[in-house]
Design an enzyme around this catalytic site. Structure first.
Site, PDB file in Angstrom:
ATOM      1  N   PRO A   1     -16.133  -4.834   3.950  1.00 39.42           N
ATOM      2  CA  PRO A   1     -17.451  -5.147   4.521  1.00 39.42           C
ATOM      3  C   PRO A   1     -18.489  -4.082   4.226  1.00 39.42           C
ATOM      4  O   PRO A   1     -19.686  -4.324   4.413  1.00 39.42           O
ATOM      5  CB  PRO A   1     -17.151  -5.246   6.018  1.00 39.42           C
TER       6      PRO A   1
ATOM      7  N   GLY B   1     -17.492   1.277   0.221  1.00 41.56           N
ATOM      8  CA  GLY B   1     -18.191   2.534   0.493  1.00 41.56           C
ATOM      9  C   GLY B   1     -19.634   2.560   0.029  1.00 41.56           C
ATOM     10  O   GLY B   1     -20.422   3.378   0.512  1.00 41.56           O
TER      11      GLY B   1
ATOM     12  N   GLY C   1     -18.667  -2.720   1.155  1.00 35.78           N
ATOM     13  CA  GLY C   1     -18.784  -2.675  -0.294  1.00 35.78           C
ATOM     14  C   GLY C   1     -18.040  -1.513  -0.912  1.00 35.78           C
ATOM     15  O   GLY C   1     -18.555  -0.830  -1.798  1.00 35.78           O
TER      16      GLY C   1
ATOM     17  N   TYR D   1       0.845  -1.187   0.000  1.00 31.11           N
ATOM     18  CA  TYR D   1       0.000   0.000   0.000  1.00 31.11           C
ATOM     19  C   TYR D   1       0.883   1.239   0.000  1.00 31.11           C
ATOM     20  O   TYR D   1       1.535   1.555   0.991  1.00 31.11           O
ATOM     21  CB  TYR D   1      -0.913   0.016   1.219  1.00 31.11           C
TER      22      TYR D   1
ATOM     23  N   HIS E   1      -0.088 -12.008   0.951  1.00 29.70           N
ATOM     24  CA  HIS E   1      -1.051 -11.268   0.147  1.00 29.70           C
ATOM     25  C   HIS E   1      -1.522 -12.095  -1.048  1.00 29.70           C
ATOM     26  O   HIS E   1      -2.725 -12.168  -1.332  1.00 29.70           O
ATOM     27  CB  HIS E   1      -0.419  -9.955  -0.323  1.00 29.70           C
TER      28      HIS E   1
END
Length: 318
Positions: free
Chosen positions: A207, A211, A209, A46, A112
């Site tokens: 969880p 946003g 979606g 990230y 990952h």
């Protein structure tokens, strides 16, 4: 587990980069910790690397309050991402993450993605050595891509379960991270039962979606060019409009509980089992605190039945 975590990725990578502010992100982490959040989830890719640096800065003086999770195994290049599961690389990646996070131990170290050029057992064995060395406390695996290795009739997480069966023979899996939400519930069919039967935790990624399930996104609003939602099949203007009944159903339940649609979406994830921890991303203090409050929301059987009856989410690939 029974609590809500904090996904730190949006603070410095991928989502709405023009709104990312380092000092505000530090305050968001502090607000989450103050609200009872313990799991902080990041990854070396990230940024790359900037997210771990940010989390390390935020945890100065507060490291003991957090359960710290990060990931290795993906390298970000110019316009591409590649997997690297070579044992030597894994060891170097862990040491680099420890430096950036300003800690001497990582609570959960996740793979990952498996490297197709390296047997996953070799990668996992190198990660297990990190536990023996005291640099890592537990190991986790991220679910493979939704369309990776799927044949006709295969379920979404069959590939992940096969990987789990292989690495479990080398060293115990403590957690699996996979997408799980009201509009992406596929993990309930195969992945969660496997984990529950073996006492393996589940980190529920996205969880909310990405946003959409907060009810704050509007069809046709547009996204910044580097935002993955700009290319996501559920975030075209047409599909965002078509999926409004999903949000409307969550909003009706939220009104009965004097809660928000986001809290209802997170409470639904929490109801999937005590071994499930939703890990919503947040860039603002307000959202981090609101998300943490979902742990106090108890959905009724009526609520759960209404959610189960919501229409299936649609995407432009359907």
């Amino acid at each position: 587990m029974g609590a809500v975590g904090l996904g730190c990725m949006p603070m410095s990578w991928a989502y709405s980069t023009s709104q990312q502010r380092g000092d505000r992100s530090v305050r968001t982490v502090h607000a989450a910790l103050d609200a009872g959040v313990r799991l902080l989830d990041t990854a070396d890719m990230y940024g790359p690397f900037t997210n771990e640096l940010l989390v390390g800065r935020a945890l100065r003086g507060r490291r003991s309050e957090a359960f710290l999770s990060t990931k290795c195994g993906l390298l970000v290049g110019d316009q591409h991402i590649v997997a690297n599961g070579r044992p030597g690389y894994v060891r170097r990646a862990c040491d680099a993450s420890l430096r950036r996070l300003q800690t001497d131990v990582i609570d959960l170290y996740q793979l990952h993605r498996a490297d197709p050029e390296v047997p996953v057992e070799e990668t996992w064995g190198a990660m297990a050595e990190l536990v023996t060395a005291g640099k890592v406390r537990a190991l986790g695996l991220c679910a493979v891509g939704a369309r990776a290795g799927r044949g006709r009739g295969a379920r979404m997480h069959d590939g992940t379960v096969r990987q789990l069966e292989r690495v479990q023979q080398v060293f115990p899996v403590s957690a699996v991270q996979a997408e799980l939400s009201v509009w992406s519930p596929q993990a309930l069919a195969d992945l969660l039962p496997w984990c529950e039967a073996r006492g393996v935790g589940v980190l529920a990624a996205m969880p909310l979606g990405s946003g959409y399930l907060t009810g704050t996104l509007k069809p046709g609003q547009g996204f910044e060019p580097d935002d993955p939602r700009a290319r996501h099949p559920r975030f075209t203007a047409e599909m965002m409009a078509a999926n409004q009944p999903v949000v409307a159903g969550l909003r009706r339940i939220a009104e009965r509980h004097d809660a928000t649609t986001a809290q209802v979406a997170l409470a639904w994830v929490l109801r999937q089992g005590p071994h499930v921890v939703p890990v919503p991303g947040a860039k603002h203090e307000r959202w981090a605190v609101e998300n943490a409050g979902a742990a106090e929301l108890v959905l009724t059987d009526r609520d759960l039945a209404e959610i189960a009856a919501l229409p299936r989410a649609r995407g432009s690939w359907d």
